[in-house]
Design an enzyme around this catalytic site. Sequence first.
Site, PDB file in Angstrom:
ATOM      1  N   SER A  22       0.854  -1.203   0.000  1.00 24.88           N
ATOM      2  CA  SER A  22       0.000   0.000   0.000  1.00 24.88           C
ATOM      3  C   SER A  22       0.878   1.237   0.000  1.00 24.88           C
ATOM      4  O   SER A  22       1.756   1.374   0.840  1.00 24.88           O
ATOM      5  CB  SER A  22      -0.951   0.085   1.193  1.00 24.88           C
ATOM      6  OG  SER A  22      -0.874  -1.011   2.021  1.00 24.88           O
ATOM      7  N   SER A 263     -34.504 -19.074  -7.392  1.00 26.94           N
ATOM      8  CA  SER A 263     -33.405 -19.813  -6.771  1.00 26.94           C
ATOM      9  C   SER A 263     -32.592 -20.536  -7.834  1.00 26.94           C
ATOM     10  O   SER A 263     -31.464 -20.934  -7.598  1.00 26.94           O
ATOM     11  CB  SER A 263     -33.953 -20.801  -5.754  1.00 26.94           C
ATOM     12  OG  SER A 263     -34.833 -21.694  -6.397  1.00 26.94           O
ATOM     13  N   ILE A 313     -26.444 -20.376  -5.085  1.00 25.99           N
ATOM     14  CA  ILE A 313     -27.555 -21.293  -4.785  1.00 25.99           C
ATOM     15  C   ILE A 313     -27.219 -22.025  -3.490  1.00 25.99           C
ATOM     16  O   ILE A 313     -26.183 -22.692  -3.379  1.00 25.99           O
ATOM     17  CB  ILE A 313     -27.781 -22.321  -5.924  1.00 25.99           C
ATOM     18  CG1 ILE A 313     -28.194 -21.601  -7.214  1.00 25.99           C
ATOM     19  CG2 ILE A 313     -28.849 -23.353  -5.519  1.00 25.99           C
ATOM     20  CD1 ILE A 313     -28.414 -22.513  -8.413  1.00 25.99           C
ATOM     21  N   CYS A 319     -31.482 -20.483   4.104  1.00 22.03           N
ATOM     22  CA  CYS A 319     -31.706 -21.386   2.984  1.00 22.03           C
ATOM     23  C   CYS A 319     -31.508 -22.860   3.353  1.00 22.03           C
ATOM     24  O   CYS A 319     -30.500 -23.212   3.970  1.00 22.03           O
ATOM     25  CB  CYS A 319     -30.717 -20.997   1.897  1.00 22.03           C
ATOM     26  SG  CYS A 319     -30.761 -22.065   0.507  1.00 22.03           S
ATOM     27  N   GLY A 359     -26.156 -13.899  -1.175  1.00 23.87           N
ATOM     28  CA  GLY A 359     -26.338 -14.803  -0.036  1.00 23.87           C
ATOM     29  C   GLY A 359     -25.033 -15.263   0.590  1.00 23.87           C
ATOM     30  O   GLY A 359     -23.974 -15.249  -0.040  1.00 23.87           O
ATOM     31  N   GLY A 360     -25.135 -15.626   1.869  1.00 16.51           N
ATOM     32  CA  GLY A 360     -24.003 -16.247   2.543  1.00 16.51           C
ATOM     33  C   GLY A 360     -22.973 -15.284   3.107  1.00 16.51           C
ATOM     34  O   GLY A 360     -21.909 -15.711   3.546  1.00 16.51           O
ATOM     35  N   ARG A 382     -29.916 -11.399   5.437  1.00 13.77           N
ATOM     36  CA  ARG A 382     -29.780 -11.405   6.898  1.00 13.77           C
ATOM     37  C   ARG A 382     -29.199 -10.088   7.405  1.00 13.77           C
ATOM     38  O   ARG A 382     -29.668  -9.517   8.380  1.00 13.77           O
ATOM     39  CB  ARG A 382     -28.868 -12.573   7.314  1.00 13.77           C
ATOM     40  CG  ARG A 382     -28.759 -12.814   8.814  1.00 13.77           C
ATOM     41  CD  ARG A 382     -27.560 -13.696   9.136  1.00 13.77           C
ATOM     42  NE  ARG A 382     -26.331 -13.075   8.691  1.00 13.77           N
ATOM     43  CZ  ARG A 382     -25.649 -12.168   9.385  1.00 13.77           C
ATOM     44  NH1 ARG A 382     -26.059 -11.807  10.575  1.00 13.77           N
ATOM     45  NH2 ARG A 382     -24.545 -11.620   8.897  1.00 13.77           N
ATOM     46  N   ARG A 418     -40.671 -17.659  -6.484  1.00 10.61           N
ATOM     47  CA  ARG A 418     -39.223 -17.862  -6.540  1.00 10.61           C
ATOM     48  C   ARG A 418     -38.822 -19.334  -6.634  1.00 10.61           C
ATOM     49  O   ARG A 418     -37.867 -19.701  -7.280  1.00 10.61           O
ATOM     50  CB  ARG A 418     -38.594 -17.262  -5.285  1.00 10.61           C
ATOM     51  CG  ARG A 418     -37.112 -17.436  -5.221  1.00 10.61           C
ATOM     52  CD  ARG A 418     -36.542 -16.614  -4.088  1.00 10.61           C
ATOM     53  NE  ARG A 418     -35.277 -16.045  -4.485  1.00 10.61           N
ATOM     54  CZ  ARG A 418     -34.112 -16.640  -4.292  1.00 10.61           C
ATOM     55  NH1 ARG A 418     -34.035 -17.812  -3.744  1.00 10.61           N
ATOM     56  NH2 ARG A 418     -33.002 -16.063  -4.693  1.00 10.61           N
ATOM     57  N   GLY A 486      -7.653 -17.999  13.493  1.00  7.62           N
ATOM     58  CA  GLY A 486      -8.153 -16.674  13.098  1.00  7.62           C
ATOM     59  C   GLY A 486      -8.980 -15.982  14.157  1.00  7.62           C
ATOM     60  O   GLY A 486      -9.084 -14.768  14.186  1.00  7.62           O
ATOM     61  N   GLY A 487      -9.571 -16.735  15.074  1.00  6.36           N
ATOM     62  CA  GLY A 487     -10.327 -16.102  16.155  1.00  6.36           C
ATOM     63  C   GLY A 487      -9.424 -15.956  17.375  1.00  6.36           C
ATOM     64  O   GLY A 487      -8.259 -16.349  17.341  1.00  6.36           O
TER      65      GLY A 487
HETATM   66  P1  IMP Z   1     -28.442 -14.123   3.362  1.00  7.93           P
HETATM   67  O1  IMP Z   1     -27.896 -12.764   3.068  1.00  7.93           O
HETATM   68  O2  IMP Z   1     -27.346 -15.110   3.669  1.00  7.93           O
HETATM   69  O3  IMP Z   1     -29.486 -14.117   4.407  1.00  7.93           O
HETATM   70  O4  IMP Z   1     -29.090 -14.659   2.006  1.00  7.93           O
HETATM   71  C1  IMP Z   1     -30.089 -13.976   1.328  1.00  7.93           C
HETATM   72  C2  IMP Z   1     -30.367 -14.694   0.029  1.00  7.93           C
HETATM   73  O5  IMP Z   1     -30.890 -16.004   0.289  1.00  7.93           O
HETATM   74  C3  IMP Z   1     -31.431 -14.068  -0.839  1.00  7.93           C
HETATM   75  O6  IMP Z   1     -30.965 -12.981  -1.592  1.00  7.93           O
HETATM   76  C4  IMP Z   1     -31.862 -15.229  -1.711  1.00  7.93           C
HETATM   77  O7  IMP Z   1     -31.005 -15.440  -2.804  1.00  7.93           O
HETATM   78  C5  IMP Z   1     -31.716 -16.411  -0.782  1.00  7.93           C
HETATM   79  N1  IMP Z   1     -33.004 -16.834  -0.213  1.00  7.93           N
HETATM   80  C6  IMP Z   1     -34.037 -16.078   0.190  1.00  7.93           C
HETATM   81  N2  IMP Z   1     -35.037 -16.828   0.695  1.00  7.93           N
HETATM   82  C7  IMP Z   1     -34.620 -18.084   0.601  1.00  7.93           C
HETATM   83  C8  IMP Z   1     -35.216 -19.345   0.953  1.00  7.93           C
HETATM   84  O8  IMP Z   1     -36.310 -19.439   1.501  1.00  7.93           O
HETATM   85  N3  IMP Z   1     -34.476 -20.452   0.656  1.00  7.93           N
HETATM   86  C9  IMP Z   1     -33.251 -20.381   0.063  1.00  7.93           C
HETATM   87  N4  IMP Z   1     -32.644 -19.236  -0.242  1.00  7.93           N
HETATM   88  C10 IMP Z   1     -33.319 -18.092   0.013  1.00  7.93           C
END
Ligand code: IMP
Length: 502
Positions: A22, A263, A313, A319, A359-360, A382, A418, A486-487
């Site tokens: 940097s 999905s 997915i 999920c 997601g995730g 979330r 969905r 790491g923790g």
């Molecule tokens: P999170 O940010 O890890 O909570 O993931 C949110 C994402 O999970 C959403 O943008 C969707 O792509 C996916 N998702 C939302 N509702 C469901 C479900 O009922 N089953 C599986 N995936 C879902």
Amino acid sequence: MAYFYEGTSHTFSEYLLVPGYSSAECIPDNVSLKTPVTKFKKGEEPAVTMNIPMVSAIMQSVSDDKMAIALAIEGGISFIYGAQTVEDQAAMVKRVKDYKAGFVVSSSNIQPDKTLQDILDLKEKTGHSTVAVTDDGTAHGKLLGVVTGRDYRVSRMSLDTKVSEFMTPFEKLIYADKGTSLKEANNIIWDHKLNSLPIVDENQKLLYFVFRKDYASHKENPRELLDAKKRYVVGAGVNTRDYEKRIPALVEAGADVLCIDSSEGFSEWQKRTIDFVREKYGDTVKIGAGNVVDREGFLFLAEAGADFVKVGIGGGSICITRETKGIGRGQATAVIEVAKARDEYYEKTGIYVPICSDGGIVYDYHITLALAMGADFVMLGRYFSRFDESPTNKVNINGNYMKEYWGEGSNRARNWQRYDLGGKGGLSFEEGVDCYVPYAGPLKDNVSLTLKKVSSTMCNCGALTIPELQKKAKLTLVSSTSIVEGGAHDVLLKEKTATTVK
Ligand code: IMP
């Protein structure tokens, strides 16, 4: 014989970034988080960009108009959920487009022949002390006067006194005309020492109030995301079934960008939906598609004309798709492969199709990882569901504040489109859960902290922009033992009450 992918598929937590050089200029204040949302040709600008690489998920428990406004103020986009009627969804989009920071639609309104008792009841109900007196008692009726706490004294007046007898009548009010800017309104408020300023149209109809107390919170939002008419940018989810009705309504309401919410996006239904948009609107309406998790899926949607492609997915926090159906792929591996396909496609065609990692995201650093792996932006469910602005209830569980959060594939979301391939027949099993997440306060504070972390890590990688991060990042897979390392480890964390031993 079936196809086997080489190697194992990995999640974000299995990777770390290795710092690069940097320079002295590489400080968080110099970082730009601007990112493309929709596809563009080499040398041209994307039609839709964001000032931060975050969008909120197309979910009932996450993205309504309130969330959309709060996120646009911070520079991102919400995709208003489609698991509701066309009319309701379009109305949410319209509310975002009509929203003017600092201009408040009056929530306490009354007719002039009501009484002081009615004013007191209204104040009790709404908690607001400024009441608009309009001919029809609505927020946009003809403004006849205003009542504030200064207009009456309960100890000296009969509770039957008519509002028209003690209100400040319109003729004596200081008001401003439609088209007044927030700055001008604020100047009037200061010059006349007012607490509120009504804004009326040419027929004396009430449009908004501007309140003195609100000005400070609205004047500085350097990242806010506005369209050419200075309205907040908003997205909306669509499905592959009622798109012929839903898309025109959302376009009419002013949605800036659409996204097919499914999905599993590697399907003819998605192509048909994109074809509908291109035939009806050409390139003027922007539509993303997904979700896919490999090169083939990406190329299918890119060639079908998607404006961006959503990746992921089975990685979402709510999920259970992988458990129920056995489909999916580690989110990191999916993003890395799709980003590579996106770059090759760009090289070959000169068209850059942004990708969104959906997601995730569990820790803030997962966002930086997703960007480093090639995502242009991330979608989070979330994360946003924990804030004041999410549409769900805040509840107290054993002394802890929580917010409700549920998947679009849960029974609670009524199994809207969905989780259906688009043909006949609805969903007969759940793919998501109904749960709680720890309440985390206002969106603004959380997003700004998250972005500070992202910017700081980008500097560690020697990157001042997201494209630079994508080029310069050095990523390493970690073993399960190093995840433990790491923790905090090999120390005893301090408990709330420890007894001192002499
Ligand atoms: P999170 O940010 O890890 O909570 O993931 C949110 C994402 O999970 C959403 O943008 C969707 O792509 C996916 N998702 C939302 N509702 C469901 C479900 O009922 N089953 C599986 N995936 C879902």
